[in-house]
Design a protein around this motif. Structure first.
Motif: not given
Length: 542
Positions: A93-95, A131-132, A141-143, A159-160
């Motif tokens: 989890v990034q945020a 999405l994205a 950055k897309k999440f 997403p990566n």
């Protein structure tokens, strides 16, 4: 039967006698190559599924803890502190934030009133998927954003990370799609929607079309399936290699010679081949960038940076040849060259300056190899290094194979070599890395230092990193410090060390010794390394 007919028949029969076993062998070789590539696709699909299970399991665990807190106000200070704690403790989890009526109300970064797009779809287990989506405060950055429909709590996943497998091979396509809707969730490379029809109600499917070998693996816990696609051209590559072995010796020799000449010619033009030649010819050298004590300005260490100068005087950028060396499997030879040069140059350094240290960068391959241990032992002997004189730097990406790396790092630290996590926060950062491995230093990446004093969303990242390092009792080194304002900001918040063009640019070993000698190993920050402010910065080996 005349002579001409006999010769013709003999030639035909001879060709048939040669061709039939070759044809059978080619068929068997094709089947073997096909099965190998299909097994590869299947293993990749299973790995993607495992990664996505891990990501969603962490997301659901975050939602569970937030719901269990039963906050009357999801955006209260206390609840946002809980979001920040859960964010740091999660690898995937990034945020974390709170969304209501398609508006992001708050996150661990603060309160917001940011309108976001409507969900792309809803899952059967009550989650809304976007999405994205560009998450606020993390611009550019897309999440993949997952929202618990019942509570509004939201988690952004890089997403990566869930599909970061075989990234070095762009021909292999990978991804994740929703089984109910048939919509692609995450993907890299080619994806054909008709592939999903092959899965039906089965747990997995394997098939091929004219262009690809495809493996699909359905999740047993969530409503999605992972896929991996390998080009059929890879099967042909395996077939050609097998067929060349079976041709008559004379033909095989001619074909092999032709291919060998072509291969060698291509290799000589390719950067991996140039790297091999450069390693044999000793075209590499080291520069050293001093590390200073922010309180006293003394030079307390230096980072060894690998550089490549070709015979014509051309300098090859480190960010170019390091990446190629990793892809070509040559990075360990490059690291060994770093240690060899350092051992020859720094033979008496630590005897003259016993409190000084030299830092060496290690790649993911180095961190997974016992050969690195022996290389460091040799380096320690050659330089008469004592505890703390040598330091290795490892990036987050190099820690992915945790169990293997943990053992190697343990042996390195037992030798008295200190360790640092480099470029922290630029990869798949998480508190779990710092809790899983024992480090002595945390290096704050230049990209974050650059934002200090600016009105940038990521300018608040550095204080968070500093507090986290303090709580874990890690000393800190800030990279890329270029202004006194940045240095003062870091100094006031307890960052101990820094490196950057404000203090000194990368230099030769002779210049490093001259700087240390001139100052008696107590170089003041004000001493600059002549003309550094006008030149373009060199790229460090990462």
């Amino acid at each position: 039967m005349n002579k001409a007919t006999a010769v013709t028949l003999t030639v035909v029969l001879g060709l048939v006698a040669i061709s039939v076993p070759i044809a059978i062998a080619i068929h068997l070789a094709w089947k073997q190559a096909f099965n190998q590539e299909m097994e590869l696709a299947s293993s990749i699909a299973q790995d993607i599924l495992r990664r996505n299970h891990a990501s969603l399991d962490q997301v659901r665990a975050v939602f569970h803890e937030l719901a269990a807190a039963q906050a009357s106000d999801p955006c209260s200070d206390e609840n946002r502190r809980l979001m920040a704690k859960l964010d740091l403790g999660s690898e995937h989890v990034q945020a974390i934030g709170y969304i209501k009526d398609n508006v992001l109300r708050c996150s661990s970064f603060g309160r917001h009133k940011t309108v976001v797009s409507a969900p792309a779809y809803e899952t059967s287990y009550g989650a809304e998927i976007r999405l994205a989506l560009e998450f606020p405060l993390l611009p550019g950055k897309k999440f993949l954003v997952v929202t618990d429909k019942a509570t509004g709590y939201t988690a952004a996943v890089h997403p990566n990370l869930p599909i970061d497998v075989f990234a070095e091979d762009p021909d292999i396509s990978v991804g994740l799609f929703s089984v109910p809707s048939g919509r692609l969730i995450l993907g890299r490379g080619n994806f054909q929607q008709q592939w999903m029809g092959h899965l039906g109600d089965a747990e997995q499917a394997q098939f091929s079309d004219t262009q690809s070998l495809v493996a699909i693996q359905r999740s047993s816990r969530y409503a999605f399936a992972a896929f991996a696609s390998v080009p059929t051209a890879k099967v042909y590559q395996g077939l050609v290699q097998a067929a060349l072995v079976l041709v008559p010796i004379g033909v095989a020799a001619g074909v092999a010679l032709g291919f060998a000449v072509r291969y060698l010619a291509m290799q000589q033009l390719a950067l991996p081949a140039m790297l091999k030649v450069a390693l044999r010819r000793h075209e590499f050298f080291l520069n050293y960038q001093p590390i200073v004590d922010l309180q006293t300005g003394k030079w307390v260490g230096a980072e060894a940076l690998i550089r490549w100068r070709r015979p014509n005087g051309e300098l090859v950028r480190p960010d170019l040849f390091i990446a190629v060396a990793e892809e070509a499997g040559l990075i360990q030879r490059v690291t060994q060259r770093v240690m060899t040069i350092l051992g020859s140059e720094a033979g008496e350094l630590f005897e003259r300056y016993p409190d000084f240290h030299i830092a060496v960068n290690l790649s993911a391959a180095d961190l997974e190899s016992q050969a690195t241990i022996e290389g460091l032992r040799c380096l320690a002997r050659e330089t008469a290094a004592r505890h703390g004189n040598l330091l290795i730097e490892a990036t987050e990406r190099g820690l992915m194979r945790a169990e293997v790396v943990k053992e190697i790092l343990g042996e390195i630290r037992s030798m008295g070599v200190q360790t640092a996590i480099d470029d922290f926060g630029t990869g798949y950062s998480s508190l779990s890395y710092l809790e899983s491995f024992e480090f002595d230093y945390l290096k704050i990446d230049k990209s974050f230092v650059d934002t200090l004093g600016k009105d940038a969303a990521t300018s608040q990242v550095v204080p968070h990193i500093i507090e986290m390092a303090k709580s874990l009792k890690l000393e800190m080194i800030a990279e890329g410090v270029e202004t006194e304002a940045q240095a003062q900001f870091l100094r006031e918040r307890g960052v101990q060390f820094a490196q950057g063009w404000l203090f000194a640019k990368p230099m030769s070993f002779e210049q490093l010794i001259a700087g240390l000698s001139a100052s008696g190993a107590s170089q003041e920050c004000a001493l600059q390394n002549g003309g550094m402010r006008g030149d373009a910065p060199e790229v460090a080996r990462a």
